[in-house]
Design a protein around this motif. Structure first.
Motif, short mmCIF file in Angstrom:
data_model
loop_
_atom_site.label_atom_id
_atom_site.label_comp_id
_atom_site.label_asym_id
_atom_site.label_seq_id
_atom_site.Cartn_x
_atom_site.Cartn_y
_atom_site.Cartn_z
N PRO A 27 20.53 -25.01 -55.04
CA PRO A 27 21.10 -24.03 -54.08
C PRO A 27 20.89 -24.43 -52.69
N LEU A 28 20.29 -25.33 -52.45
CA LEU A 28 19.83 -25.55 -50.54
C LEU A 28 21.18 -26.36 -50.11
N HIS A 29 21.90 -27.28 -51.10
CA HIS A 29 22.93 -27.94 -50.70
C HIS A 29 23.59 -27.11 -50.75
N ARG A 30 24.25 -26.09 -51.35
CA ARG A 30 25.53 -25.05 -51.54
C ARG A 30 25.50 -24.71 -50.53
N PHE A 31 24.12 -23.99 -49.95
CA PHE A 31 23.44 -22.95 -48.74
C PHE A 31 24.51 -23.86 -47.60
N LEU A 32 23.91 -25.29 -47.54
CA LEU A 32 24.32 -25.13 -46.06
C LEU A 32 25.78 -25.64 -46.36
N LEU A 33 26.49 -26.76 -47.43
CA LEU A 33 27.84 -26.98 -47.57
C LEU A 33 28.68 -25.59 -47.34
N ARG A 34 28.69 -23.84 -47.12
CA ARG A 34 28.86 -23.26 -46.77
C ARG A 34 28.99 -22.81 -45.80
N ARG A 35 27.78 -23.54 -44.45
CA ARG A 35 27.28 -23.31 -42.78
C ARG A 35 27.86 -24.87 -42.33
N THR A 36 27.81 -25.61 -42.82
CA THR A 36 28.83 -26.78 -42.00
C THR A 36 29.59 -28.28 -42.98
N ASP A 71 11.64 -16.13 -55.79
CA ASP A 71 10.38 -16.44 -55.85
C ASP A 71 9.99 -17.13 -54.13
N VAL A 72 11.00 -18.82 -54.71
CA VAL A 72 10.86 -19.55 -53.50
C VAL A 72 11.84 -19.41 -52.32
N LEU A 73 13.39 -19.32 -52.91
CA LEU A 73 14.58 -19.96 -52.44
C LEU A 73 14.56 -18.86 -51.41
N PRO A 74 14.21 -17.76 -50.67
CA PRO A 74 14.36 -17.07 -49.73
C PRO A 74 13.69 -17.71 -48.44
N TRP A 75 12.01 -17.80 -49.02
CA TRP A 75 11.54 -18.89 -48.25
C TRP A 75 12.34 -20.36 -47.54
N CYS A 76 13.05 -20.92 -48.36
CA CYS A 76 13.49 -22.19 -48.07
C CYS A 76 14.57 -22.07 -47.51
N TYR A 77 15.66 -21.42 -48.42
CA TYR A 77 16.42 -20.68 -47.52
C TYR A 77 16.43 -20.61 -45.16
N GLY A 78 15.20 -20.11 -45.09
CA GLY A 78 14.82 -20.11 -43.37
C GLY A 78 14.63 -21.35 -43.56
N VAL A 79 13.80 -21.91 -43.49
CA VAL A 79 14.22 -23.26 -43.63
C VAL A 79 15.12 -24.07 -43.54
N ALA A 80 16.02 -24.48 -44.27
CA ALA A 80 17.16 -24.81 -44.20
C ALA A 80 17.92 -23.95 -43.27
N ARG A 81 18.02 -22.93 -42.79
CA ARG A 81 18.71 -22.16 -41.42
C ARG A 81 18.04 -22.84 -39.85
N GLY A 82 16.57 -23.01 -40.13
CA GLY A 82 15.76 -23.82 -38.96
C GLY A 82 16.44 -25.24 -38.24
N CYS A 83 16.80 -25.58 -40.09
CA CYS A 83 16.91 -26.81 -39.63
C CYS A 83 18.23 -27.07 -39.20
N LEU A 84 18.91 -26.57 -39.74
CA LEU A 84 20.79 -26.10 -39.45
C LEU A 84 20.89 -26.11 -38.08
N ALA A 85 20.14 -25.09 -37.57
CA ALA A 85 20.07 -24.82 -36.26
C ALA A 85 19.79 -25.89 -35.07
N ASN A 86 18.34 -26.48 -35.80
CA ASN A 86 18.14 -27.75 -34.86
C ASN A 86 19.41 -28.41 -34.87
N ALA A 87 20.39 -28.53 -36.30
CA ALA A 87 20.90 -29.96 -36.03
C ALA A 87 22.11 -29.47 -34.76
N ARG A 88 22.68 -28.38 -34.56
CA ARG A 88 23.19 -27.54 -34.16
C ARG A 88 23.05 -28.23 -32.74
#
Length: 192
Positions: A27-36, A71-88
């Motif tokens: 799910p995180l891979h798909r989440f990131l594919l849609r954003r970068t 239970d875990v994905l929303p928090w993990c999406y938040g982490v992925a958003r932070g990592c994406l922001a750092n990369a940008r």
């Protein structure tokens, strides 16, 4: 040596992370594919998984049994958003640096570049450590004590190597006066 309880704790932590990764990686891979862009996804996903590993005890909804994605994905999406922001941000810094370098190169006078091939050939004849000491002194402007810090040698050893390297370089370049190597002399010592 690691105690048995430390080893068991490490194994439990690894097992918890593996259970989490099994549930969230796709799910995180798909989440990131849609954003970068696709070429950045793997790197950002790796950064995200590293943060999840480091903060495994902070992941809400993660117990000793397989976690529920809800239970875990929303928090993990938040982490992925932070990592994406750092990369940008990092990508933006790189882009600004490249633009600044291009502007600097374009602003240079059109005079031809000096031919330094003789110097580089003479430098190549020196031992690697002598060449490094000489370059730190001449190009980086470091004093022998600073070169000692950078190389792990003593200041005295640096001074001796520097003196010998300058002498060898001057001989290679065919100069009669080895002291004309770019640094001012003050009281018998280099001011650099």
């Amino acid at each position: 040596m690691e105690s048995k309880t430390e080893q068991e704790a490490r194994e439990r932590r690894r097992a918890r992370f593996e259970r989490l990764a099994h549930v969230v990686a796709e799910p995180l891979h798909r989440f990131l594919l849609r954003r970068t862009s696709a070429d950045l996804v793997e790197d950002i996903l790796a950064d995200t998984m590293l943060v999840l590993w480091r903060r495994i005890d902070a992941v809400p909804g993660l117990g000793d049994s397989p976690p529920e994605p809800d239970d875990v994905l929303p928090w993990c999406y938040g982490v992925a958003r932070g990592c994406l922001a750092n990369a940008r941000r990092a990508d933006g810094r790189r882009l600004r640096l490249v633009e600044r370098l291009i502007r600097t190169l374009e602003a240079r006078p059109a005079t031809g570049d000096a031919d330094h091939s003789e110097l580089h050939a003479a430098l190549d004849t020196l031992a690697a450590l002598d060449r490094e000491v000489l370059q730190l002194w001449a190009w980086e402007g470091l004093a022998p004590r600073q070169i000692a810090d950078a190389t792990g040698m003593t200041s005295n050893a640096v001074s001796i190597r520097l003196h010998r390297a300058k002498k060898k370089l001057a001989a290679q370049l065919g100069r009669k006066d080895a002291e004309r190597s770019g640094h001012k002399r003050v009281e018998g010592r280099s001011s650099q």
